[in-house]
Enzyme design. Structure first.
Site, PDB file in Angstrom:
ATOM      1  N   GLY A  51       0.848  -1.179   0.000  1.00 63.17           N
ATOM      2  CA  GLY A  51       0.000   0.000   0.000  1.00 63.17           C
ATOM      3  C   GLY A  51       0.884   1.228   0.000  1.00 63.17           C
ATOM      4  N   GLN A  56       3.094   9.860   1.587  1.00 64.10           N
ATOM      5  CA  GLN A  56       4.379   9.146   1.532  1.00 64.10           C
ATOM      6  C   GLN A  56       5.186   9.485   0.281  1.00 64.10           C
ATOM      7  OE1 GLN A  56       2.593   5.059   2.402  1.00 64.10           O
ATOM      8  NE2 GLN A  56       4.624   4.954   3.329  1.00 64.10           N
ATOM      9  N   CYS A 104       6.709  -0.442   6.811  1.00 67.15           N
ATOM     10  CA  CYS A 104       6.242   0.764   6.134  1.00 67.15           C
ATOM     11  C   CYS A 104       7.376   1.314   5.278  1.00 67.15           C
ATOM     12  CB  CYS A 104       5.828   1.795   7.185  1.00 67.15           C
ATOM     13  SG  CYS A 104       5.246   3.341   6.489  1.00 67.15           S
ATOM     14  N   LEU A 105       7.066   1.696   4.045  1.00 62.86           N
ATOM     15  CA  LEU A 105       8.115   2.223   3.167  1.00 62.86           C
ATOM     16  C   LEU A 105       8.739   3.496   3.741  1.00 62.86           C
ATOM     17  CD1 LEU A 105       6.404   1.700  -0.304  1.00 62.86           C
ATOM     18  CD2 LEU A 105       8.084   0.227   0.830  1.00 62.86           C
ATOM     19  N   HIS A 146      -3.597   0.853   8.231  1.00 57.02           N
ATOM     20  CA  HIS A 146      -2.227   1.367   8.113  1.00 57.02           C
ATOM     21  C   HIS A 146      -2.175   2.543   7.126  1.00 57.02           C
ATOM     22  CE1 HIS A 146       2.305   0.646   7.811  1.00 57.02           C
ATOM     23  NE2 HIS A 146       2.050   1.534   6.878  1.00 57.02           N
ATOM     24  N   GLU A 147      -2.758   2.350   5.945  1.00 62.25           N
ATOM     25  CA  GLU A 147      -2.643   3.386   4.898  1.00 62.25           C
ATOM     26  C   GLU A 147      -3.462   4.627   5.240  1.00 62.25           C
ATOM     27  OE1 GLU A 147      -0.301   3.149   2.920  1.00 62.25           O
ATOM     28  OE2 GLU A 147       0.084   1.026   3.235  1.00 62.25           O
ATOM     29  N   HIS A 150      -1.930   7.064   7.502  1.00 63.51           N
ATOM     30  CA  HIS A 150      -0.998   8.015   6.877  1.00 63.51           C
ATOM     31  C   HIS A 150      -1.699   9.313   6.478  1.00 63.51           C
ATOM     32  CE1 HIS A 150       2.770   5.855   6.635  1.00 63.51           C
ATOM     33  NE2 HIS A 150       2.224   4.800   6.049  1.00 63.51           N
TER      34      HIS A 150
HETATM   35 NI    NI Z   1       3.172   2.953   5.752  1.00 67.92          NI
END
Ligand code: NI
Length: 183
Positions: A51, A56, A104-105, A146-147, A150
């Protein structure tokens, strides 16, 4: 089509509440937003994420993309076809939470054990501006939480209840992977 630069923890864009997308702008098929969404999907795939949220990639707007098929960091979960969510809202959480390892990226190499609701309602728009309303559970519900966090300036660290359960990937594989009761 382009791979965008991923914002890492410490970048203030990750801590902002993202702005809602104007649906009229979204509906323009030649509009800049459609290119941006394509770039988000490219970036998620290139970086190996399941995701990606627009903040991000340094843009504080409410767009999330998801896709999952046999990602090596999350083996064995049911597939999620490529999905674009605009202005998503979660509600009707069930009472039950489960602990699962997330990464997480924007947190590069960290993994942490994070409690998440197991079932919820998603309301959003797709990339054409059509309404989406669905109940999600299991892994998909975790990815959504999670997404969409953000978009509210939160990262998974904020949701952890025990920071001793935070690990680098290499140490996760060495010390935690075998202890995790969930496969
Ligand atoms: Ni993340």
């Amino acid at each position: 089509m382009a791979v965008l630069k991923v914002a890492k923890l410490g970048n203030p864009v990750l801590r902002q509440v993202a702005e809602k997308v104007n649906l009229n702008e979204l509906k323009d098929p030649k509009g800049e937003l459609q290119n941006f969404i394509d770039d988000m999907i490219d970036t998620m795939r290139e970086e190996g994420g399941v995701g990606l949220a627009a903040p991000q990639v340094n843009r504080s707007i409410q767009v999330v993309v998801l896709e999952y098929e046999n990602n090596e960091r999350y083996p064995g979960e049911p597939p999620i076809p490529v999905t674009v969510l605009v202005n998503p809202v979660l509600s009707e959480f069930n009472d039950e939470k489960v602990l699962g390892w997330e990464s997480c990226l924007s947190l590069v190499d960290f993994r942490g054990l994070v409690p998440r609701f197991t079932s919820l309602m998603l309301n959003a728009y797709d990339r054409q501006g059509n309404k989406i309303e669905k109940r999600a559970s299991g892994f998909e519900a975790v990815v959504l939480q999670h997404e969409i966090d953000h978009l509210n300036g939160k990262v998974f660290l904020d949701r952890m209840e025990d920071l001793t359960q935070l690990s680098y990937q290499e140490e996760f594989e060495e010390f935690w992977l075998k202890k995790d009761p969930a496969p």
